[in-house]
Design an enzyme around this catalytic site. Structure first.
Site, PDB file in Angstrom:
ATOM      1  N   TYR A   1       1.130  -1.266   0.036  1.00  0.00           N
ATOM      2  CA  TYR A   1      -0.215   0.118   0.139  1.00  0.00           C
ATOM      3  C   TYR A   1       1.046   1.383  -0.248  1.00  0.00           C
ATOM      4  O   TYR A   1       1.804   1.640   1.053  1.00  0.00           O
ATOM      5  CB  TYR A   1      -0.398  -0.524   0.967  1.00  0.00           C
ATOM      6  CG  TYR A   1      -2.137  -1.370   0.882  1.00  0.00           C
ATOM      7  CD1 TYR A   1      -2.342  -2.046   0.082  1.00  0.00           C
ATOM      8  CD2 TYR A   1      -3.185  -0.967   2.083  1.00  0.00           C
ATOM      9  CE1 TYR A   1      -3.477  -2.481  -0.029  1.00  0.00           C
ATOM     10  CE2 TYR A   1      -3.498  -2.045   2.264  1.00  0.00           C
ATOM     11  CZ  TYR A   1      -4.034  -2.609   1.251  1.00  0.00           C
ATOM     12  OH  TYR A   1      -5.314  -3.795   1.018  1.00  0.00           O
TER      13      TYR A   1
ATOM     14  N   PRO B   1     -16.334  -2.696   1.422  1.00  0.00           N
ATOM     15  CA  PRO B   1     -17.546  -2.450   1.695  1.00  0.00           C
ATOM     16  C   PRO B   1     -18.595  -1.476   0.885  1.00  0.00           C
ATOM     17  O   PRO B   1     -19.828  -1.575   0.747  1.00  0.00           O
ATOM     18  CB  PRO B   1     -17.260  -2.063   3.388  1.00  0.00           C
ATOM     19  CG  PRO B   1     -16.132  -1.522   3.343  1.00  0.00           C
ATOM     20  CD  PRO B   1     -15.262  -1.657   2.447  1.00  0.00           C
TER      21      PRO B   1
ATOM     22  N   LEU C   1     -18.658   3.230  -5.137  1.00  0.00           N
ATOM     23  CA  LEU C   1     -20.626   3.068  -5.436  1.00  0.00           C
ATOM     24  C   LEU C   1     -20.916   3.431  -4.889  1.00  0.00           C
ATOM     25  O   LEU C   1     -22.433   4.402  -5.346  1.00  0.00           O
ATOM     26  CB  LEU C   1     -20.201   1.659  -6.515  1.00  0.00           C
ATOM     27  CG  LEU C   1     -20.273   2.328  -8.280  1.00  0.00           C
ATOM     28  CD1 LEU C   1     -20.296   0.430  -8.489  1.00  0.00           C
ATOM     29  CD2 LEU C   1     -21.172   3.296  -9.056  1.00  0.00           C
TER      30      LEU C   1
END
Length: 329
Positions: free
Chosen positions: A57, A205, A210
């Protein structure tokens, strides 16, 4: 904050925790350590005690882990750290997974974070074939015996991989994509996980944003944002981006979901829907600024969804989403 037991690890972790894929800024932006620190502080101030990171990351290897390690030393609270290993392997294929390579990744993560032990190390979405190789999982027993890790988990793309992975006795947790647009895990996998006392971390989640209800056909994403370049799986598994849903179809589904939730904060409703499953240990939404952390934690103030809302959500899933994704992951 509410807390749940993370399966057979017996760790008591916050229902809303923090995923750090984009904690240093928006996807594709340069890593901002100051912003990361503000996000992490906001989370722990709100009762979060579980932070999920990974060696890959950030814009460079270890940036997120470094930020998390620095942060933990600045706080007095007990904060559990989960990280991941394996995605550095390039090409990312089964043959690249070797015990000595994974051991080196774990040791490097310990050094970057300045920790003596890692609360939870997770295999980071390895190829399916890896789940059929006992020697890979045995290496983590050795690392545990040496005190370098406390628990082993897996982060998976597919339900098949989750079911195979929990056959190994030392696998304590599964991190899996689960949201209103990715409902298949709630079938056989949740049932088997309960039987084996496996902790479940719900990732992605909000389906890459979206399910916040804030996107439209006019929304644009930077060229270094996976929501721009990975819609068809060009760089990694397609299911990581918008949960594998065609963007336009996803927008249609979201519009119908808005009528289910009326004027309520849709992101919070999406998190509440996940937490209403008792198999879930915690949900790990990400954040690119502190205000998002506050909003995510606010989901805990939302009541459980009503039966008619749950039925309506399933109707939207069956109509728009299930034909595209249900059997793929």
């Amino acid at each position: 904050m509410n807390y749940r037991t993370l399966g057979k690890t017996n760790l008591k972790i916050s229902e809303i925790s923090l995923g750090t894929w984009q904690v240093g800024g928006k996807w594709g932006d340069p890593f901002d350590f100051k912003n990361a620190e503000q996000i992490l502080n906001k989370a722990v101030d709100g009762g979060v005690n579980f932070i999920d990171t990974a060696d890959v990351y950030g814009n460079e290897i270890g940036q997120s882990e470094t930020a998390v390690g620095r942060f933990v030393k600045s706080r007095s609270e007990k904060i559990y750290i989960a990280t991941k290993c394996g995605r550095q392997i390039n090409p990312h294929v089964n043959e690249g997974y070797q015990p000595k390579i994974l051991r080196k990744y774990v040791e490097d993560s310990l050094t970057r974070m300045g920790l003596d032990t890692i609360d939870l190390i997770q295999l980071h979405c390895p190829p399916t074939e890896v789940y059929y190789r006992p020697e890979i999982f045995e290496e983590f027993d050795k690392l545990k015996d040496e005190g370098k890790i406390q628990n082993l988990g897996i982060s998976v793309e597919k339900v098949e991989e989750a079911l195979k992975g929990i056959e190994f006795e030392n696998v304590c947790t599964v991190q899996i994509i689960f949201n209103m647009f990715r409902q298949r895990p709630s079938e056989l996998f949740f049932e088997q996980a309960k039987k084996k006392n496996i902790g479940i971390l719900a990732r992605v989640p909000l389906a890459s944003g979206l399910l916040t209800g804030k996107f439209s056909k006019e929304s644009s994403f930077g060229q270094n944002d996976h929501r721009f370049f990975n819609r068809n799986g060009e760089m990694f598994d397609k299911g990581e981006t918008f949960s594998g849903i065609d963007y336009e179809t996803g927008l249609q589904a979201v519009e119908e979901l808005k009528t289910v939730f009326k004027e309520k904060n849709m992101a919070q409703m999406a998190l509440r829907w996940i937490l209403d499953f008792d198999a879930i240990s915690c949900v790990i939404p990400g954040a690119s600024h502190p205000e998002q952390v506050e909003s995510n934690i606010g989901a805990l103030n939302s009541p459980n969804l009503r039966p008619e809302q749950i039925i309506a959500i399933k109707g939207v899933y069956d109509k728009y989403i299930k034909p595209q994704v249900h059997q793929l992951w």
